[in-house]
Scaffold this motif. Structure first.
Motif, PDB file in Angstrom:
ATOM      1  N   PRO A   1      38.206 -21.759 -28.509  1.00 31.48           N
ATOM      2  CA  PRO A   1      39.396 -21.886 -29.359  1.00 31.48           C
ATOM      3  C   PRO A   1      39.146 -21.307 -30.741  1.00 31.48           C
ATOM      4  N   ARG A   2      40.151 -20.612 -31.245  1.00 37.08           N
ATOM      5  CA  ARG A   2      40.004 -20.029 -32.572  1.00 37.08           C
ATOM      6  C   ARG A   2      39.881 -21.121 -33.614  1.00 37.08           C
ATOM      7  N   GLY A   3      39.089 -20.854 -34.598  1.00 40.13           N
ATOM      8  CA  GLY A   3      38.883 -21.836 -35.653  1.00 40.13           C
ATOM      9  C   GLY A   3      37.411 -21.995 -35.921  1.00 40.13           C
ATOM     10  N   LEU A   4      37.045 -23.201 -36.262  1.00 42.80           N
ATOM     11  CA  LEU A   4      35.664 -23.475 -36.643  1.00 42.80           C
ATOM     12  C   LEU A   4      34.857 -23.849 -35.410  1.00 42.80           C
ATOM     13  N   ILE A   5      34.490 -22.861 -34.628  1.00 45.85           N
ATOM     14  CA  ILE A   5      33.692 -23.097 -33.428  1.00 45.85           C
ATOM     15  C   ILE A   5      32.224 -23.157 -33.825  1.00 45.85           C
ATOM     16  N   ILE A   6      31.617 -24.282 -33.519  1.00 44.56           N
ATOM     17  CA  ILE A   6      30.200 -24.472 -33.842  1.00 44.56           C
ATOM     18  C   ILE A   6      29.394 -24.162 -32.588  1.00 44.56           C
ATOM     19  N   ALA A   7      28.621 -23.118 -32.629  1.00 42.87           N
ATOM     20  CA  ALA A   7      27.806 -22.724 -31.481  1.00 42.87           C
ATOM     21  C   ALA A   7      26.360 -23.148 -31.708  1.00 42.87           C
ATOM     22  N   VAL A   8      25.689 -23.538 -30.637  1.00 45.96           N
ATOM     23  CA  VAL A   8      24.283 -23.946 -30.696  1.00 45.96           C
ATOM     24  C   VAL A   8      23.430 -22.805 -30.174  1.00 45.96           C
ATOM     25  N   ARG A   9      22.442 -22.445 -30.943  1.00 48.45           N
ATOM     26  CA  ARG A   9      21.583 -21.343 -30.506  1.00 48.45           C
ATOM     27  C   ARG A   9      20.161 -21.848 -30.265  1.00 48.45           C
ATOM     28  N   ASP A  10      19.247 -21.553 -31.169  1.00 47.19           N
ATOM     29  CA  ASP A  10      17.841 -21.896 -30.923  1.00 47.19           C
ATOM     30  C   ASP A  10      17.454 -23.284 -31.429  1.00 47.19           C
TER      31      ASP A  10
END
Length: 963
Positions: free
Chosen positions: A751-760
């Motif tokens: 979804p557009r907006g403040l998408i918090i993605a988890v990486r390392d």
């Protein structure tokens, strides 16, 4: 007159309907199934209607408890060939010989010796259209034995024979058919009314041993749940308050009966620690109560309560959809009952029975009070339970006063005479002690005696000082009532002084007497396929689900649900079909749905009831056997390569078959009608079902919006893998097997907006989360394990799998909406703060009460606005990150206001394996001396168990132990 050409006549000759002269409208649903057992004393025959041809028996099992070793099974009726063409029958057969005939011609003969199932394919046959006689016989060589019958024809791929093409004529039913239906009706009534609780069977009675027992609600604390006046009114005439109750009338209507009821009521109040005071009703309802009532009204419908507890307008008027309504003997799952496959249960005036807060507590764990599971756990959170309880308790009965007034106390002399009468010859010494008791204690003593002589403790658990009372009253044994012939409870006019008075109709009494006479004669074999059929009726599964054309949510109620459901979910509000569910679902997934709260559509407000492991724990395996299949929990594993994943991702995406138009993927919702998340498909369904679904969804689920992807052996997507359905299905399966953490397909973006993605490294965000409050802390770990921590209540609230968080609702528009987790929740904590301290080492804290206490961080209602300024029992002391970025939450519990302070540091650690997603909780605890420390780690509607994380055998869990 127009002449027909020769070629037209030739075609008519080839495809002419055989002259069997049967109109499809004349047929009743299903095939007549006849099972014959033998030899010798075990010889018996049972007939019933079955929707299709299917049989799966384990070692020593039989299709019906009355049968011993199966000698022959036969299914007969008619098949309606709606499309002429070439057909092929095939079978999976085990340990026996199968013969299939259609129109008198053999279509398939298959034999399998030994325990290894054989796959046999018959010859391709040209069939004309129309109704044709159909018969299948199976002669087993013993058990295990199995018949699973398939066909393939014009326009459809190989499939288990669907029920909608089969029918039979009532005139072709065996002479004993109606008797068999009556016996099933009688057996069901015998089980549901708990007859075995009083009329015990001999130790070697195999038939009686297989009967299901119906245990009534636990009455130990009934005084905390029900008003004294309601208990008295209930004892006076249960059937008047609840027309469908299995509770009999035990007391006469005269002064003696009134005195007995008073005594039993007083005794029950004494075991529960006092009587329930009436609720205080304000003159004008506050705004928050009005809002709660409105939410409750909507939830009552959309959560599914109305499917069992509300008649539709058509039912109330006695109307039926069919021009010629089906009779009880025409149904597969009605067991001959007048209500058929989908019964309704009136709730009565609950406001005269209990208070909303007590009903709400019951709704959050009904199985604790009523372990028989007829009222299931509906997975309601605290607010939902409160809202529904308030809505239901708005209804009162003017004939039931709000309290049992003292003037109703009967004369003391009557109590003394009752005590002496019911205590029997040994009353002399007891009576001397009895006369020394205060008046109310005397009535309690009378009630205690009556609770035994009337049989209350035979059906209900009543505990005294933590120990359940044991029934010792003498009632006629089962062998005695077998030969009684219409006496006692099932007499034409029962004597209320000698027998309980049930609200049995004449037909029900005939069914019960018939069952007692002949239904208890037989081998007493284990029969899981029979148990599965009965369970579908016993637990009202078809009040929501449709199976083989029976049951399902009525159109009128579905329209009401649709109006009250959220707009984005209102397109399809009915639950999945149960037709073919044994072929569809992996056994572990079905078990998760039935006993573990598993949900494929977690966003829907309609709930999947939880009936308890003890009640439906065997049903997942039995449903597979009911369809001729076997329990199966294997996952179809395909070679996974980058190329396969890329192709599968392409097919699922917008440039392929467009699956993202309707299905969620990896926890990310699509923008249209929401279908189940495809990233969990291999955890839920069997590959064969998935492959068939891609070819013919409308045939498998009429009315579904799922489009047909593969038509006539070709994919509608011809540009990938040359349009090969098999290759495309395998590529999609390989891609989706990556699970919730898979790369999203083209066209489906977070979804557009403040998408918090988890990486390392873990992501930690203070935000507003559902069920975790405005001071929530969301944590996302690499690998797709995420959790929400409530700083208000100092507790882990829940954990979800897949992608992390969409924080845009917190900021969009006027803000204030909770952030949205981007994956399915797999664990939810019990409500309220989980830690406690007690000075008594044997009595845990009252966690249920604390869950609604604002001192423990529970939010107060928004309307009207309130501020809690009382003492705080819990305080959040912040969190720290370790070298890997994982947070440790620190918090303090001080509920006494003194020196009893508990300090906790909690570190969640994610666990990700090939078979499950979860996390480990590590605690460092600083506890005060002189107190017992408690942690409420989890709740379960079923029997809890311990598991070993080392793979070894876990220790036994003894629930009655002191620790």
């Amino acid at each position: 007159m127009r002449k027909r050409s020769l070629s037209t006549l030739t075609l008519l000759a080839v495809f002419a309907t055989p002259a069997f002269a049967v109109d499809p409208a004349e047929l009743k649903p299903g095939l007549v199934a006849t099972f014959e057992a033998g030899p010798g004393a075990e010889a018996a025959v049972v007939s019933r209607l079955e929707p299709t041809v299917a049989l799966s028996l384990g070692k020593g099992e039989s299709p019906h408890p009355r049968l011993g070793q199966l000698k022959q099974a036969k299914w007969s009726g008619y098949v309606n060939i709606t499309r002429p063409g070439k057909y092929t029958f095939s079978t999976t057969v085990q340990n026996g010989t199968l013969r299939v005939t259609l129109g008198g011609k053999a279509m398939l003969v298959a034999t399998a010796d030994g325990l290894t199932p054989s796959e046999v394919v018959g010859p391709e046959e040209q069939l004309g259209g129309g109704v044709q006689p159909f018969e299948v016989t199976f002669v087993p060589n013993g058990t295990p034995a199995r018949v699973e019958l398939f066909w393939q024809g014009p326009g459809f791929v190989r499939e288990p024979l669907p029920n909608q093409f089969f029918g039979h004529l009532p005139k072709d039913r065996p002479a004993t058919f109606l008797q068999d239906v009556q016996l099933e009706h009688g057996r069901f009534l015998f089980e549901e009314h708990g007859c075995m609780k009083c009329h015990t069977a001999a130790a070697g009675d195999a038939m009686a041993k297989g009967l299901a027992e119906h245990i009534g609600p636990n009455l130990t604390e009934v005084g905390k749940r029900a008003f004294p006046s309601w208990i008295d009114a209930w004892l006076a005439n249960p059937g008047l308050l609840r027309p469908h109750t299995s509770m009999p009338k035990l007391f006469s209507d005269d002064d003696k009966g009134q005195a007995e009821r008073y005594a039993v009521t007083r005794y029950l109040l004494s075991t529960g620690g006092g009587e329930l005071a009436p609720a205080r009703v304000p003159g004008k309802q506050p705004n928050d109560i009005r809002q709660s009532l409105e939410r409750g009204r909507a939830l009552y419908t959309v959560a599914g309560c109305a499917t069992c507890h509300q008649e539709t307008v058509a039912q109330a008027k006695g109307e039926e959809d069919e021009k010629e309504p089906l009779k009880p003997e025409d149904l597969f799952y009605g067991l001959g009952t007048a209500q058929g496959s989908h019964p309704k249960y009136k709730l009565g005036a609950l406001g005269s029975k209990t208070r909303a807060d007590r009903l709400a507590a019951y709704l959050q764990d009904p199985l604790k009070t009523a372990p028989a599971g007829r009222m299931p756990h509906m997975n309601l959170n605290a607010q939902e339970a409160n809202d529904i309880a308030r809505y239901l308790c708005r209804v009162t009965d003017d004939d039931i006063p709000t309290a049992l007034a003292e003037p109703k106390t009967p004369p003391t002399a009557l109590g003394k005479s009752l005590f002496e009468k019911y205590y029997g010859p040994k009353a002399r010494d007891e009576f001397a002690a009895f006369e020394k008791l205060p008046q109310q204690q005397q009535w309690i003593a009378v009630g205690r005696v009556l609770s035994e002589t009337k049989g209350c403790i035979n059906c209900h658990t009543i505990e005294e000082k933590g120990q359940a009372r044991t029934a010792s009253s003498s009632f006629p044994a089962l062998n005695q009532i077998k030969t009684a012939g219409g006496k006692g409870c099932v007499a034409e006019n029962p004597n209320p002084a000698k027998a309980p008075e049930y609200k049995f109709t004449r037909a029900q009494k005939e069914a019960l007497n018939g069952f007692l006479k002949t239904g208890l004669v037989g081998a007493g074999s284990p029969a899981p396929v029979y148990d599965a059929r009965v369970s579908l009726r016993r637990f009202a599964c078809l009040n929501c689900h449709s199976r083989n054309g029976e049951g399902g949510i009525p159109t009128e109620l579905a329209d009401q649900i649709r109006l009250l459901e959220r707009a984005e979910n209102a397109d399809d509000v009915r639950p999945p079909l149960l037709t073919g569910v044994g072929h569809k679902a992996r056994t572990s997934w079905l078990k998760s749905v039935l006993t573990g709260g598993g949900r494929a559509r977690p966003w829907m407000q309609l709930r999947m009831p939880q009936y308890g492991e003890a009640n439906v724990g065997r049903l997942p395996e039995a449903l597979a056997q009911l369809e001729g299949a076997v329990p199966d929990d294997t996952i179809r594993k395909l070679p996974i390569s980058n190329e396969q994943i890329t192709l599968g991702r392409q097919i699922v995406g917008k440039g392929g078959l467009g699956c993202i138009s309707c299905h969620d993927i990896g926890g990310v919702a699509n923008t249209g009608t929401r279908g189940p998340d495809l990233s969990t498909i291999n955890q839920r369904v069997r590959y064969d079902w998935y492959d068939r679904w891609m070819h013919q969804p409308l045939r498998m689920a009429p009315g579904t919006r799922m489009p047909q992807a593969f038509v006539e052996g070709k994919s509608t997507l011809s540009t990938v893998l040359k349009g090969d359905p098999k290759a495309q299905a395998e590529a999609m399966w390989a891609y989706l097997s990556l699970g919730p953490g898979l790369p999203l397909p083209d066209g489906l973006e977070p979804p557009r907006g403040l998408i918090i993605a988890v990486r390392d490294r873990p992501e930690v965000l203070r935000t507003f989360m559902p069920e975790a409050g405005s001071r929530a802390i969301a944590v996302g770990y690499p690998g797709g394990v995420n959790l929400a921590f409530s700083a208000d209540q100092c507790r882990l609230a829940y954990s979800w799998a897949g992608n992390f968080l969409d924080a845009s609702p917190v900021w969009n528009n006027r803000g204030g909406a909770p952030a949205k987790q981007l994956g399915p929740i797999f664990w939810t904590a019990p409500a309220g703060h989980p830690w406690g301290l007690t000075s008594n080492p044997r009595i845990p804290p009252d966690f249920t009460t604390r869950a609604n206490n604002p001192a423990f961080g529970t939010p107060l209602p928004v309307e009207p606005a309130r501020i809690y300024d009382g003492p705080r029992a819990v305080s959040f002391d912040g969190y720290a990150l370790d070298s890997d970025g994982r947070p440790t939450f620190r918090y303090t519990l001080n509920e006494s206001g003194k020196d009893a302070i508990l300090k906790v540091a909690e570190t969640p650690i994610p666990l990700k394996t090939t078979i499950a997603t979860g996390f480990l909780r590590r605690f460092a605890v600083d506890a005060p001396g002189g107190y017992r420390t408690w942690l409420l780690a989890g709740q379960t509607p079923k029997e809890p168990r311990l598991l070993s994380n080392t793979g070894g055998k876990a220790p036994a869990l003894e629930l009655k132990a002191e620790e």
